[in-house]
Design an enzyme around this catalytic site. Structure first.
Site, short mmCIF file in Angstrom:
data_model
loop_
_atom_site.label_atom_id
_atom_site.label_comp_id
_atom_site.label_asym_id
_atom_site.label_seq_id
_atom_site.Cartn_x
_atom_site.Cartn_y
_atom_site.Cartn_z
N ASP A 494 0.76 -1.19 -0.11
CA ASP A 494 -0.07 -0.07 0.03
C ASP A 494 1.10 1.31 -0.11
OD1 ASP A 494 -2.28 1.65 0.28
OD2 ASP A 494 -2.02 1.64 2.64
N ASP A 862 -1.59 -1.06 5.91
CA ASP A 862 -1.89 -0.62 7.18
C ASP A 862 -3.08 -1.15 7.84
OD1 ASP A 862 -3.94 0.71 5.97
OD2 ASP A 862 -3.20 2.86 6.16
#
Length: 1230
Positions: A494, A862
């Protein structure tokens, strides 16, 4: 044939299964009973281990409708079998969402069955009078119940309110008043108690399950056999070891169950307020809730006992239990009007309005004393939390290939034992040995091949790796996946919060006025900007809230709001009730910031600085925007503010308000790696009241806006990012970025962090869906190289020819390509490096596509919107402060990607350790097998205490200490083998087996050739009698006791084999490149030194007490020296064969092609034949090992080789590919 029918349940889902129906068969059951008696219960054990055989052996096929027992098989690669018993339930209706009022009396489907005396029937008759109950067949599997559907003629499970495809509008109209008690009781028959019950099995049940493991049954058989041979000491030691192993396993399993039970039970049962009709509210236990119930969320919050959709009010929720993201999230009520309200409610699509089970509602937002209400959508194990708990309770098998290979390897060993078994029987019959001895000794050969400590030794490496990971802040909830980490060859990252800093810094703002941009400004808090609509939008368009006096919410919102220096105020509950306010949250600038001149400024008439937030439409990943409806103090009309992705915001604005230079300006910022957010504003009609606004859909608000300008945020790359990505590239591990951010920003970050190097081209695949007669198309844009100069053009062209290019794909394009160009998807992901504007479900799809071309995929994020991808990847790593997040198998407490190489290094070390231990245990079995087979030829065997010394003092200590080697400190280009049945490993094992065989046979024959050799008797004393007085005897040793343990051959083989165990342990316990050298593993080194010293000492300087204990006899000193020479040469040969043959010849010359063809195009294909001709040595060896022109085994390498020869790939700049003809490309200017 209907009786052989097979149906699918959970179709299209991850847990899709095939189902067959069976009914009991009397004659089969009688046969099985007779077989069980004749086999002493072994047949029952076999049927217990193999459910498929168990069902087919006792039942006959029938239709699913009439089945008593079901056979289930998963449709994934594991093809697991399960059996389930069909039960019958009585209910006044057939389906949970049937209306009891409208339904006519249900008739019994099977009229011949009488349930009138059933206590369940009587209870139902009390609850539902005047109603003939219907029979419903159902079965339970993995905490889910499946009910028979007569219409569809198959079993189906009921999840909740989503089953009836209820629209968002009907949630408001038809489900807003709650359920009557009768309907609630009826639905509970199908959905059960709303409780995620983790039943902790009794110790007896766990013990039974553990003891019935095939391995322990084999051990029981071995112990009985050894006891029959009077090997009591050894049998006792094995029993003791097994008891410790079982006790440890039981303690661990019980502890895990208790921990999971406590974690679930902590907040699973609470008191809730339930609506009964429009006005009635009653207190009830959360276990009574069913889908359709309406619950009231208290103002001070609660732990959610179910999944519920909010249809009245707003909540602030902490979802860290589900996502690992501890930032509070605002949940708003479900849209009740507009286009969105007409859509069916979908939990994934409407998660911004859904309160999930187990999450913590911190506080609620209320309006004029009205209650915050939610409709129960799912209960029990159907909830998001329930599904997570179920995935922990019933995990899929992991590392399947390794264990499948282990079983194959063991079968090979059993095959070898079979040869020994036949050899022993033939030899014993020829020597006229009694039948009882023949049976015992031939079976004993089989027991030697399966080492008792194998399972414990195999898991030791994983346990040690888990401990080391915990030390560096990486927590693991699925230890078996550590081995899979060693095979990772691609990692998806990400961007925000993973590769870049979580927090954004405001670089500046650029306002738009009269269709053009003003110059950029660095300060948003300037006095001159206080009264502007732009700053008002910045200050109010967010989802921030105050928790215990502190501002809390999304980091981007916090940074944006703090840049304005405004103040956010929220009224207390008392104030809300007292003043009946319309606006619960107010934002205003600090008093000293309001210029007096501006208060009466004619340019800003009636422009008050105090703004109340009337309604929020939270940020949606799918929509890439958020909006708010506000009212400025003293004004009659309301305003709407919008913020989001610039492209999305611009598309929702009046075109004349969007500056002409919008695209160029946006590109300028995004190329530099800035994160850009656009703002827009709209003045709403004066007639809109507060109540009307609450019922409006966001699509009615979010259109016809006026473009306000851009906020430019600086998203700095984390300090560790570039170094880690460089390390992964050097280790031949491919990296790619999957982000929800802008495409050009993502490409810029990819260049800055080294994911795309400065000289490499990026090709953007921009796909457009079909429209009218125009087919779907892909336009191929080649991005400009920021570092490119005229001088560099030639270099870039050469690199492009060699295939150094990257694809960049947006989420929209990814969907279009997947739907209209399925043949291009795999080609794109093979070289795709940047995937921008990807929705959460698209991230999961991307991981699945990568896995479909045989990549072993890691995902690092995350944990917020990456949950699906983190769980779907082979190895998901969540960067979270929580010690263990159920969002992914691994959780790192360090907030940067440095955990990724650490995890891969530990995974490689654990994998190599598993291989080393397995090879060592296999060699231990074979060495002992060779010794016993040789001794059987003279009707001898190893002694009880010899077995004990070898198994306990040597094998156990070595097996558990050789697993302690830490991981090597850097990642290397080579990857460890993924299979036990691979060329190098098999060659390694076979060469060592041959070496041990040669030296054991050599020692065995040499001892019989010695001048002092004779048939050993208790009176023999070869140590003290002169060799000239000894009569040379070549006769086979005749037994002086019934076992004939003490003889010269036994002593010789005991010494040689003991040293062989240590030699292969050292040879197999490799260090670089995946583990640290063995000399750093001091427990292993100390164990080896101590055992070598002890064995050398008792061999060169015999101690009568030890000789007597180990049943070894005294041999001349010359022979002891000869044995030292044999042992030394044996160790040297073992070492040389492993290093020379395996490490140099096989790995470097023959099998190197196996490793890392991640980048096959980086060497020119035209040069390959010439290189092969020059290297005749490797070519000959490849031919010898049948590896010439062997196609790659993994799909991505095969695809890469195909594309090397494709002259039309990659597509040329300024070309378009149409869906109608995949091969045709029409040149078009961009």
């Amino acid at each position: 044939m209907k009786t052989r029918e097979v149906k699918i349940i959970n179709q299209g889902l991850e847990n899709e299964m095939e189902v067959w129906g069976y009914r009991p068969c009397l004659w089969k059951m009688i046969l099985v009973g007779v077989g069980a008696v004749c086999s002493g219960g072994l047949l029952l054990l076999l049927l217990y281990w193999l459910p498929e055989w168990g069902v087919k052996g006792t039942c006959t096929h029938t239709s699913l409708r009439d089945a008593h027992t079901l056979l289930l098989r998963t449709k994934d690669e594991f093809r697991q079998w399960f059996r389930a018993k069909v039960h019958v339930m009585l209910a006044p209706g057939k389906k949970p969402f049937d209306s009891l009022e409208l339904q006519s009396k249900a008739l019994l489907p099977n009229g011949d069955e009488d349930h009138s005396v059933s206590p369940v029937h009587e209870e139902l008759h009390g609850k539902f009078p005047y109603r003939q109950p219907a029979q419903i067949h159902y079965f339970a599997h993995h905490s889910t119940k499946y009910y028979w559907n007569d219409v569809l003629q198959k079993f189906e499970s009921y999840k909740g309110l989503e089953d009836v495809k209820v629209s968002c509008a009907s949630v408001h109209s038809d489900h807003n008043s709650g359920l009557p008690k009768t309907l609630q009781d009826y639905r509970r028959l199908f959905f059960g108690e709303n409780e995620i019950t983790v039943r902790v099995p009794s110790l007896f049940k766990l013990l039974t399950k553990e003891v019935l493991n095939p391995f322990y049954i084999f051990q029981l058989f071995s112990v009985i056999l050894w006891s029959a041979e009077d090997y009591y000491y050894y049998a006792t030691a094995i029993v003791f070891m097994s008891i410790i192993s079982i006790a440890t396993s039981l303690y661990t399993v019980k502890k895990q169950y208790v921990m999971l039970h406590d974690m679930v039970a902590a907040h699973s049962v609470v008191r809730v307020s339930v609506c009964r009709g429009n006005k009635d509210i009653e207190q009830a236990m959360s276990t009574e809730l069913v889908p359709g119930d309406v619950i009231i969320i208290p103002a001070n919050g609660m732990i959610m006992p179910c999944d519920a959709v909010l249809f009245h009010g707003t909540c602030i929720v902490n979802e860290s239990m589900l996502t690992g993201e501890s930032v509070p999230i605002t949940k708003t009520s479900l849209p009740s009007s507009g286009e969105e309200a007409s859509r069916s409610y979908n939990m994934e699509e409407h998660k911004k309005h859904t309160l999930f089970c187990g999450t913590h509602v911190i506080q609620t937002r209320f309006y004029s004393g009205e209650l915050v209400k939610a409709v129960v959508v799912q209960t029990g194990f159907s909830t998001e939390k329930g599904q997570l708990i179920r995935s922990i309770l019933y995990p899929k098998p992991t590392d399947f290939k390794l264990y499948r290979d282990a079983y194959l390897f063991l079968l090979c060993l059993v095959g070898v034992a079979g040869i020994g078994f036949i050899y022993t029987i033939v030899l014993s019959i020829m020597n006229k040995v009694p039948a009882k001895t023949i049976i015992i000794e031939s079976l004993d050969i089989i027991t030697i091949t399966v080492p008792p400590a194998l399972p414990a030794a195999m898991t030791a490496g994983i346990v040690y790796a888990q401990r080391r990971l915990k030390r560096v802040g990486i927590f693991c909830i699925s230890p078996q996946r550590i081995n899979i980490c060693g095979q990772l060859n691609l990692v998806c990252f990400d961007k925000t919060g993973t590769l870049t800093e979580d927090g954004l810094d405001l670089w500046g703002i650029q306002r738009a006025e009269d269709g053009s941009f003003s110059p950029p400004e660095s300060e948003a808090a300037k006095e001159s900007l206080v009264n502007t609509t732009f700053v008002a939008c910045m200050a109010s368009c967010h989802s921030l809230t105050k928790i215990e006096g502190e501002l809390s919410g999304d980091p981007l919102d916090l940074k944006m709001f703090s840049a304005t220096c405004w103040i956010l105020e929220e009224p207390t509950e008392e104030e809300t009730a007292l003043h009946n306010p319309i606006m619960p949250t107010v934002v205003r600038p600090p008093k000293h910031n309001i210029p007096e001149a501006n208060q009466n400024n004619p340019l800003t008439p009636n422009m008050s600085c105090e703004i109340g937030i009337v309604r929020q439409f939270p940020f949606s990943s799918a929509l890439q925007r958020m909006s708010v409806v506000v009212r400025k103090l003293g004004e009659k009309h309301m305003d709407a503010f919008l913020k989001g992705a610039p492209e999305v915001v611009a598309s929702l604005c009046k075109q004349h308000t969007v500056p002409h230079s919008f695209t160029e300006t946006l590109e300028t910022y995004t190329r530099q790696g800035f994160r850009v957010i656009a703002l827009a504003h709209r003045q709403l009609e004066s007639k809109l009241s507060w109540h009307k606004v609450q019922n409006l859909g966001r699509d009615l608000i979010e259109n016809n806006m006026e473009f306000l300008g851009l906020i430019i945020m600086q998203n700095k790359i984390k300090q560790e990012t570039a170094g880690v990505l460089s390390e992964l590239r050097q280790a031949n591990i491919r990296t790619l970025m999957v982000t929800g951010d802008n495409m050009l920003t993502a490409i810029s970050v990819a260049r800055d962090c080294g994911m795309v190097r400065s000289h490499e081209k990026v090709i953007i695949a921009d796909a457009v869906p079909p429209k009218d007669v125009q087919p779907a198309s892909i336009t191929w844009h080649y991005t400009e190289n920021p570092a490119q100069t005229v001088k560099d053009n030639q270099t870039v062209e050469i690199n492009l020819d060699e295939g150094v290019y990257h694809f960049a794909v947006s989420g929209r394009a990814f969907s279009v390509i997947a739907e209209n160009f399925p043949h291009l998807v795999q080609k794109l992901v093979l070289r795709g490096t940047v995937f921008a504007r990807m929705a959460p479900d698209q991230k999961t799809q991307l991981v699945e596509v990568l896995q479909s071309i045989d990549y072993t995929v890691g995902m690092c994020g995350d944990g917020a919107n990456d949950c699906g991808a983190l769980k779907r990847a082979h190895s998901g790593i969540s960067l979270s402060e929580l010690e263990a997040s159920v969002a992914s198998p691994f959780t790192s407490s360090t907030s940067n990607i440095s955990c990724v190489p650490n995890l891969i290094r530990e995974g490689r070390a654990a994998l190599i350790t598993s291989f080393c231990v397995f090879k060592f245990m296999a060699l231990y079995s074979i060495i002992q097998y060779l010794s016993v087979t040789l001794l059987y030829s003279i009707l001898s065997n190893l002694g009880d205490f010899q077995f004990l010394f070898i198994d306990i003092a040597i094998i156990l200590i070595i097996a558990f200490t050789m697993s302690l080697n830490p991981a090597w400190k850097e990642l290397v280009w080579r990857r460890p083998p993924s299979s036990l049945i691979s060329g190098p490993l098999l060659c390694s094992v076979l060469t060592q087996i041959l070496t041990c065989l040669v030296f054991q046979v050599l020692a065995f024959l040499l001892v019989q050739q010695q001048s002092w050799y004779e048939t050993w008797t208790p009176q023999s004393d070869a140590c003290n009698v002169s060799s000239s007085t000894l009569s040379h005897s070549l006769n086979v040793t005749s037994p002086h006791d019934h076992k004939n343990i003490r003889n010269y051959e036994n002593t010789t083989l005991f010494y040689v084999s003991s040293f062989q165990y240590l030699a292969v342990a050292i040879v197999f316990s490799k260090g670089k490149p995946f583990r640290q050298p063995s000399y750093n593993n001091w427990p292993f080194m100390l164990s080896c030194i101590a055992l070598y010293s002890f064995l050398l000492f008792i061999m060169l300087y015999p101690v009568p007490a030890i000789d007597s204990f180990l049943e070894i006899v005294c041999v001349p000193h010359d022979w002891r020296v000869t044995l030292v020479v044999i042992i030394t040469v044996n160790a040297a040969v073992s070492f040389m064969l492993e290093i020379l043959i395996l490490d140099i010849i096989l790995w470097r010359l023959v099998f190197r092609g196996n490793q890392g063809a991640n980048r096959p195009s980086e060497s020119s294909s035209a040069d390959a034949p010439q290189v092969a001709n020059d290297r005749w040595g490797p070519s000959f060896l490849s031919w010898l090992f049948c590896r010439r022109n062997k196609p790659p085994r993994v799909l991505y390498r095969h695809l890469a080789l195909e594309l090397q020869d494709d002259v039309d790939w990659p597509p040329k700049p300024s070309t378009i590919t149409f869906a109608t003809d995949p091969q045709s490309r029409i040149s078009a200017p961009l």
